[in-house]
Motif scaffolding. Sequence first.
Motif, PDB file in Angstrom:
ATOM      1  N   ARG A  30       0.721  -1.241   0.201  1.00 32.31           N
ATOM      2  CA  ARG A  30       0.257   0.059  -0.176  1.00 32.31           C
ATOM      3  C   ARG A  30       0.838   1.195   0.103  1.00 32.31           C
ATOM      4  O   ARG A  30       0.658   2.266  -0.885  1.00 32.31           O
ATOM      5  CB  ARG A  30      -0.999  -0.050   1.252  1.00 32.31           C
ATOM      6  CG  ARG A  30      -2.196  -0.788   1.243  1.00 32.31           C
ATOM      7  CD  ARG A  30      -3.001  -0.905   2.151  1.00 32.31           C
ATOM      8  NE  ARG A  30      -3.471   0.657   2.271  1.00 32.31           N
ATOM      9  CZ  ARG A  30      -4.031   1.214   3.659  1.00 32.31           C
ATOM     10  NH1 ARG A  30      -3.952   0.617   4.285  1.00 32.31           N
ATOM     11  NH2 ARG A  30      -4.437   2.524   3.263  1.00 32.31           N
ATOM     12  N   GLY A  34       1.427   4.039  -3.276  1.00 29.55           N
ATOM     13  CA  GLY A  34       1.319   5.601  -3.192  1.00 29.55           C
ATOM     14  C   GLY A  34       2.541   6.464  -3.534  1.00 29.55           C
ATOM     15  O   GLY A  34       2.397   7.397  -4.258  1.00 29.55           O
ATOM     16  N   TRP A  37       2.865   5.794  -7.419  1.00 27.28           N
ATOM     17  CA  TRP A  37       1.637   6.852  -8.135  1.00 27.28           C
ATOM     18  C   TRP A  37       2.283   8.059  -8.016  1.00 27.28           C
ATOM     19  O   TRP A  37       2.101   8.867  -8.987  1.00 27.28           O
ATOM     20  CB  TRP A  37       0.374   6.333  -7.624  1.00 27.28           C
ATOM     21  CG  TRP A  37      -0.629   7.062  -8.207  1.00 27.28           C
ATOM     22  CD1 TRP A  37      -1.489   8.028  -7.864  1.00 27.28           C
ATOM     23  CD2 TRP A  37      -0.952   6.907  -9.657  1.00 27.28           C
ATOM     24  NE1 TRP A  37      -2.161   8.384  -8.835  1.00 27.28           N
ATOM     25  CE2 TRP A  37      -2.143   7.513  -9.921  1.00 27.28           C
ATOM     26  CE3 TRP A  37      -0.455   5.756 -10.415  1.00 27.28           C
ATOM     27  CZ2 TRP A  37      -2.814   7.597 -11.251  1.00 27.28           C
ATOM     28  CZ3 TRP A  37      -1.043   5.710 -11.509  1.00 27.28           C
ATOM     29  CH2 TRP A  37      -2.178   6.494 -12.170  1.00 27.28           C
ATOM     30  N   ALA A  76      -6.484  10.992  -8.926  1.00 27.61           N
ATOM     31  CA  ALA A  76      -6.932  10.498  -7.495  1.00 27.61           C
ATOM     32  C   ALA A  76      -8.114   9.392  -7.705  1.00 27.61           C
ATOM     33  O   ALA A  76      -7.808   8.642  -6.742  1.00 27.61           O
ATOM     34  CB  ALA A  76      -8.111  11.772  -6.969  1.00 27.61           C
ATOM     35  N   ILE A  77      -8.817   9.258  -8.663  1.00 29.86           N
ATOM     36  CA  ILE A  77      -9.649   8.154  -8.846  1.00 29.86           C
ATOM     37  C   ILE A  77      -8.817   6.759  -8.847  1.00 29.86           C
ATOM     38  O   ILE A  77      -8.986   5.650  -8.253  1.00 29.86           O
ATOM     39  CB  ILE A  77     -10.664   8.252 -10.011  1.00 29.86           C
ATOM     40  CG1 ILE A  77     -11.646   9.180  -9.429  1.00 29.86           C
ATOM     41  CG2 ILE A  77     -11.325   6.746 -10.273  1.00 29.86           C
ATOM     42  CD1 ILE A  77     -12.667   9.475 -10.664  1.00 29.86           C
ATOM     43  N   GLY A  79      -5.632   6.258  -8.097  1.00 31.77           N
ATOM     44  CA  GLY A  79      -4.929   6.169  -7.004  1.00 31.77           C
ATOM     45  C   GLY A  79      -5.925   5.707  -5.730  1.00 31.77           C
ATOM     46  O   GLY A  79      -5.521   4.882  -5.166  1.00 31.77           O
ATOM     47  N   LYS A  80      -7.077   5.954  -5.539  1.00 32.68           N
ATOM     48  CA  LYS A  80      -7.960   5.530  -4.582  1.00 32.68           C
ATOM     49  C   LYS A  80      -8.289   3.937  -4.950  1.00 32.68           C
ATOM     50  O   LYS A  80      -8.455   3.111  -4.058  1.00 32.68           O
ATOM     51  CB  LYS A  80      -9.138   6.299  -4.484  1.00 32.68           C
ATOM     52  CG  LYS A  80     -10.163   5.821  -3.539  1.00 32.68           C
ATOM     53  CD  LYS A  80      -9.550   5.994  -1.979  1.00 32.68           C
ATOM     54  CE  LYS A  80     -10.821   5.385  -1.187  1.00 32.68           C
ATOM     55  NZ  LYS A  80     -10.468   4.848  -0.082  1.00 32.68           N
ATOM     56  N   LEU A  81      -8.437   3.790  -6.323  1.00 27.29           N
ATOM     57  CA  LEU A  81      -8.720   2.244  -6.703  1.00 27.29           C
ATOM     58  C   LEU A  81      -7.621   1.553  -6.317  1.00 27.29           C
ATOM     59  O   LEU A  81      -7.880   0.348  -5.958  1.00 27.29           O
ATOM     60  CB  LEU A  81      -9.196   2.198  -8.378  1.00 27.29           C
ATOM     61  CG  LEU A  81     -10.398   2.768  -8.552  1.00 27.29           C
ATOM     62  CD1 LEU A  81     -10.461   2.906 -10.061  1.00 27.29           C
ATOM     63  CD2 LEU A  81     -11.633   2.162  -8.052  1.00 27.29           C
ATOM     64  N   SER A  82      -6.430   2.094  -6.489  1.00 25.53           N
ATOM     65  CA  SER A  82      -5.401   0.904  -6.257  1.00 25.53           C
ATOM     66  C   SER A  82      -5.203   0.815  -4.639  1.00 25.53           C
ATOM     67  O   SER A  82      -4.959  -0.357  -4.318  1.00 25.53           O
ATOM     68  CB  SER A  82      -4.020   1.418  -6.756  1.00 25.53           C
ATOM     69  OG  SER A  82      -3.755   2.796  -6.046  1.00 25.53           O
ATOM     70  N   ASP A  83      -5.536   1.808  -3.903  1.00 25.56           N
ATOM     71  CA  ASP A  83      -5.501   1.712  -2.663  1.00 25.56           C
ATOM     72  C   ASP A  83      -6.580   0.742  -2.145  1.00 25.56           C
ATOM     73  O   ASP A  83      -6.501  -0.106  -1.122  1.00 25.56           O
ATOM     74  CB  ASP A  83      -5.536   3.033  -1.777  1.00 25.56           C
ATOM     75  CG  ASP A  83      -5.444   2.897  -0.198  1.00 25.56           C
ATOM     76  OD1 ASP A  83      -4.381   2.493  -0.010  1.00 25.56           O
ATOM     77  OD2 ASP A  83      -6.350   3.137   0.410  1.00 25.56           O
ATOM     78  N   SER A  84      -7.843   0.822  -2.571  1.00 24.32           N
ATOM     79  CA  SER A  84      -8.940   0.181  -2.480  1.00 24.32           C
ATOM     80  C   SER A  84      -8.766  -1.362  -2.749  1.00 24.32           C
ATOM     81  O   SER A  84      -9.269  -2.318  -1.920  1.00 24.32           O
ATOM     82  CB  SER A  84     -10.159   0.590  -3.116  1.00 24.32           C
ATOM     83  OG  SER A  84     -10.459   1.939  -2.591  1.00 24.32           O
ATOM     84  N   ARG A  87      -6.685  -2.773   0.219  1.00 24.85           N
ATOM     85  CA  ARG A  87      -7.541  -2.883   1.264  1.00 24.85           C
ATOM     86  C   ARG A  87      -8.321  -3.877   1.098  1.00 24.85           C
ATOM     87  O   ARG A  87      -8.558  -5.059   2.106  1.00 24.85           O
ATOM     88  CB  ARG A  87      -8.233  -1.750   1.388  1.00 24.85           C
ATOM     89  CG  ARG A  87      -7.473  -0.615   2.129  1.00 24.85           C
ATOM     90  CD  ARG A  87      -8.368   0.793   2.648  1.00 24.85           C
ATOM     91  NE  ARG A  87      -7.696   1.511   3.178  1.00 24.85           N
ATOM     92  CZ  ARG A  87      -7.517   1.758   4.666  1.00 24.85           C
ATOM     93  NH1 ARG A  87      -8.413   0.981   5.268  1.00 24.85           N
ATOM     94  NH2 ARG A  87      -6.985   2.701   4.879  1.00 24.85           N
TER      95      ARG A  87
END
Length: 102
Positions: A30, A34, A37, A76-77, A79-84, A87
Motif C-alpha cells: 500500500r 502511493g 503513483w 485521484a480516482i 490512486g484511490k482504486l489501487s489503494d482500495s 485494502r
Amino acid sequence: MTSVLQFSKWKQITKLIVPSALPNILLGVRLSLGVSWLGIVVAEMMGSNAGIGNMIQEARQFSQTTIVLSGIVIFAIVGKLSDSLVRFLENRWLKWRDNFQG
C-alpha cells in the motif's frame, strides 16, 4: 511449536511464516503504491510528451481549469482504486486478524 507438531519446511512456510508476514507485506504494498503513483504523476508532468500529466501541464499554460481539474480527478480516482484494491485483499486474506474500528 512447529517442530513439536512436526511440520515440514513447506508447511512451516505456508502455515506460519507467510500468514504472519502478510500484514506487513500488504502494508508495504500500500505504501509503495502511493509513492510510486506520486512518482508517476511527477514524471508525467515534468518530462512527458503524452499522458495525463502532460495534458494537465498544457491545460495549465492555456488556463483551462476544467481540464486541469479533470486530470487531477483522474489521478485521484486511480490512486484511490489501487489503494482500495489492496485494502480489499487485506480484508479477504487477513480475516483472522482482529480489527478495531472506532
